[in-house]
Design a protein around this motif. Structure first.
Motif, PDB file in Angstrom:
ATOM      1  N   ARG A  95       0.815  -1.659  -0.099  1.00  0.00           N
ATOM      2  CA  ARG A  95       0.086  -0.162   0.046  1.00  0.00           C
ATOM      3  C   ARG A  95       0.896   1.291   0.186  1.00  0.00           C
ATOM      4  NH1 ARG A  95      -2.342   3.401   3.533  1.00  0.00           N
ATOM      5  NH2 ARG A  95      -4.852   4.228   2.545  1.00  0.00           N
TER       6      ARG A  95
ATOM      7  N   ASP B   6      -4.321   7.909  -1.087  1.00  0.00           N
ATOM      8  CA  ASP B   6      -4.978   6.495  -0.330  1.00  0.00           C
ATOM      9  C   ASP B   6      -5.915   5.905  -0.810  1.00  0.00           C
ATOM     10  OD1 ASP B   6      -3.349   7.015   2.143  1.00  0.00           O
ATOM     11  OD2 ASP B   6      -4.241   8.333   2.658  1.00  0.00           O
ATOM     12  N   ASP B   7      -6.764   6.286  -1.352  1.00  0.00           N
ATOM     13  CA  ASP B   7      -8.200   5.331  -1.815  1.00  0.00           C
ATOM     14  C   ASP B   7      -7.534   4.798  -3.291  1.00  0.00           C
ATOM     15  OD1 ASP B   7      -9.218   7.506  -0.296  1.00  0.00           O
ATOM     16  OD2 ASP B   7     -10.212   8.168  -1.310  1.00  0.00           O
TER      17      ASP B   7
ATOM     18  N   ASP C  87      -5.805   2.114  -2.324  1.00  0.00           N
ATOM     19  CA  ASP C  87      -7.040   1.074  -1.876  1.00  0.00           C
ATOM     20  C   ASP C  87      -7.972   0.467  -2.477  1.00  0.00           C
ATOM     21  OD1 ASP C  87      -5.604   1.329   0.507  1.00  0.00           O
ATOM     22  OD2 ASP C  87      -7.392   2.917   1.069  1.00  0.00           O
ATOM     23  N   GLU C  88      -8.155   1.255  -3.785  1.00  0.00           N
ATOM     24  CA  GLU C  88      -8.964   0.836  -4.706  1.00  0.00           C
ATOM     25  C   GLU C  88      -8.672  -0.606  -5.660  1.00  0.00           C
ATOM     26  OE1 GLU C  88     -11.353   0.251  -8.559  1.00  0.00           O
ATOM     27  OE2 GLU C  88      -9.482   1.254  -8.334  1.00  0.00           O
TER      28      GLU C  88
ATOM     29  N   LEU D 201      -5.691  -2.332  -5.213  1.00  0.00           N
ATOM     30  CA  LEU D 201      -5.817  -3.302  -4.221  1.00  0.00           C
ATOM     31  C   LEU D 201      -7.064  -4.809  -3.970  1.00  0.00           C
ATOM     32  CD1 LEU D 201      -3.729  -2.210  -1.944  1.00  0.00           C
ATOM     33  CD2 LEU D 201      -2.540  -3.762  -3.102  1.00  0.00           C
ATOM     34  N   ALA D 202      -7.934  -3.339  -3.771  1.00  0.00           N
ATOM     35  CA  ALA D 202      -9.339  -4.223  -4.121  1.00  0.00           C
ATOM     36  C   ALA D 202      -9.429  -5.445  -5.154  1.00  0.00           C
ATOM     37  CB  ALA D 202      -9.947  -3.954  -3.517  1.00  0.00           C
TER      38      ALA D 202
ATOM     39  N   ARG E 244      -7.736  -8.017  -5.896  1.00  0.00           N
ATOM     40  CA  ARG E 244      -7.806  -8.911  -4.929  1.00  0.00           C
ATOM     41  C   ARG E 244      -6.046  -9.169  -4.254  1.00  0.00           C
ATOM     42  NH1 ARG E 244     -12.643 -13.021  -8.046  1.00  0.00           N
ATOM     43  NH2 ARG E 244     -13.517 -11.253  -8.524  1.00  0.00           N
TER      44      ARG E 244
ATOM     45  N   ASP F  36      -5.988  -7.108  -1.814  1.00  0.00           N
ATOM     46  CA  ASP F  36      -5.815  -5.975  -0.463  1.00  0.00           C
ATOM     47  C   ASP F  36      -5.958  -6.615   1.526  1.00  0.00           C
ATOM     48  OD1 ASP F  36      -7.810  -7.311  -1.855  1.00  0.00           O
ATOM     49  OD2 ASP F  36      -9.212  -5.861   0.279  1.00  0.00           O
ATOM     50  N   THR F  37      -5.743  -7.773   1.362  1.00  0.00           N
ATOM     51  CA  THR F  37      -5.714  -8.566   2.406  1.00  0.00           C
ATOM     52  C   THR F  37      -3.933  -8.406   1.961  1.00  0.00           C
ATOM     53  OG1 THR F  37      -5.259 -11.022   1.016  1.00  0.00           O
ATOM     54  CG2 THR F  37      -6.915 -10.451   2.526  1.00  0.00           C
TER      55      THR F  37
ATOM     56  N   ALA G 280      -2.325  -5.452   1.557  1.00  0.00           N
ATOM     57  CA  ALA G 280      -1.768  -4.422   1.902  1.00  0.00           C
ATOM     58  C   ALA G 280      -0.564  -4.174   2.639  1.00  0.00           C
ATOM     59  CB  ALA G 280      -2.730  -3.746   1.899  1.00  0.00           C
ATOM     60  N   ARG G 281       0.156  -4.638   4.096  1.00  0.00           N
ATOM     61  CA  ARG G 281       0.547  -4.481   4.711  1.00  0.00           C
ATOM     62  C   ARG G 281       2.258  -4.982   4.543  1.00  0.00           C
ATOM     63  NH1 ARG G 281      -1.737  -4.148  10.675  1.00  0.00           N
ATOM     64  NH2 ARG G 281       0.354  -3.327  10.824  1.00  0.00           N
TER      65      ARG G 281
END
Length: 222
Positions: A106, A124-125, A128-129, A131-132, A135, A137-138, A140-141
């Protein structure tokens, strides 16, 4: 010519154009002279056997390689990645990107967006968008060194999709991805087309080409 006619002609002009571009390095021909024209909102698939020059063509179109013959332009401007205007226009994924090892996925995407003028909540958006949508997004870190082969490919594509661009150049975006994830990538390419980008991608995936390409060319071995 009326104003409306002028606008119509401008709209028909190719965003990215190559006229007889070829590459010869140390006496070896890597790409035979090739022509392309890609308008806004259009995707061109580049096909050909391994070694035919597909990646060389993409390197020229992204400004990473100066052609030995012919010209390559974006809206009439010579493609050269030393030109900041060209760099701002072109987002490319050719090979594995260089990652900052101390940034999470991220953070990395946010950094890329910020580098190209997308700041604050918008950055940020965007991260996030994307990564989601892909698929991941899990993840991200996580850091780039903690990804599987397929996850690495999706993240590499994310780094190309996340920044603003007028031209998108992708070298075999389907590699190391299963059918479901190839579908996610196709969705992002289609979205880029809807937003008016010109897209050139090399691919061996007939399904991907059929779904997103408006035209296709075959590059023959020199």
């Amino acid at each position: 010519m009326s104003g409306h006619e002028g606008e119509s002609v401008a709209a028909m002009q190719p965003l990215i154009e190559a006229d007889g571009v070829g590459a010869v390095i140390d006496g070896e021909t890597l790409l035979a002279p090739t022509d392309i024209r890609v308008e806004r909102g259009m995707a061109l698939a580049v096909r050909g056997r391994n070694g035919s020059g597909k990646t060389t063509l993409l390197r020229i179109l992204s400004g990473r390689l100066r052609p030995s013959s012919g010209t390559a332009t974006i809206e009439g401007r010579t493609i050269d990645d030393r030109d900041r205007t060209v760099r701002r226009s072109v987002s490319a994924l050719i090979g594995t990107p260089a990652y900052a090892p101390d940034l999470t996925l991220r953070e990395h995407l946010r950094y890329i967006s910020t580098s190209w003028g997308v700041t604050g909540q918008a950055a940020d958006d965007a991260a996030d968008e994307l990564l989601a949508a892909l698929r991941i997004d899990t993840l991200a870190r996580r850091f780039s060194t903690e990804l599987s082969s397929g996850q690495s490919q999706l993240f590499a594509l994310a780094t190309a999709f996340v920044r603003p661009f007028d031209v998108l150049v992708l070298d075999e975006p389907e590699q190391r991805l299963d059918a479901e994830r190839r579908g996610l990538v196709a969705d992002r390419i289609l979205l880029a087309k809807e937003r008016g980008a010109a897209i050139v991608f090399a691919s061996h995936d007939a399904g991907l080409v059929e779904r997103v390409a408006d035209e296709a060319i075959t590059v023959e071995a020199p």
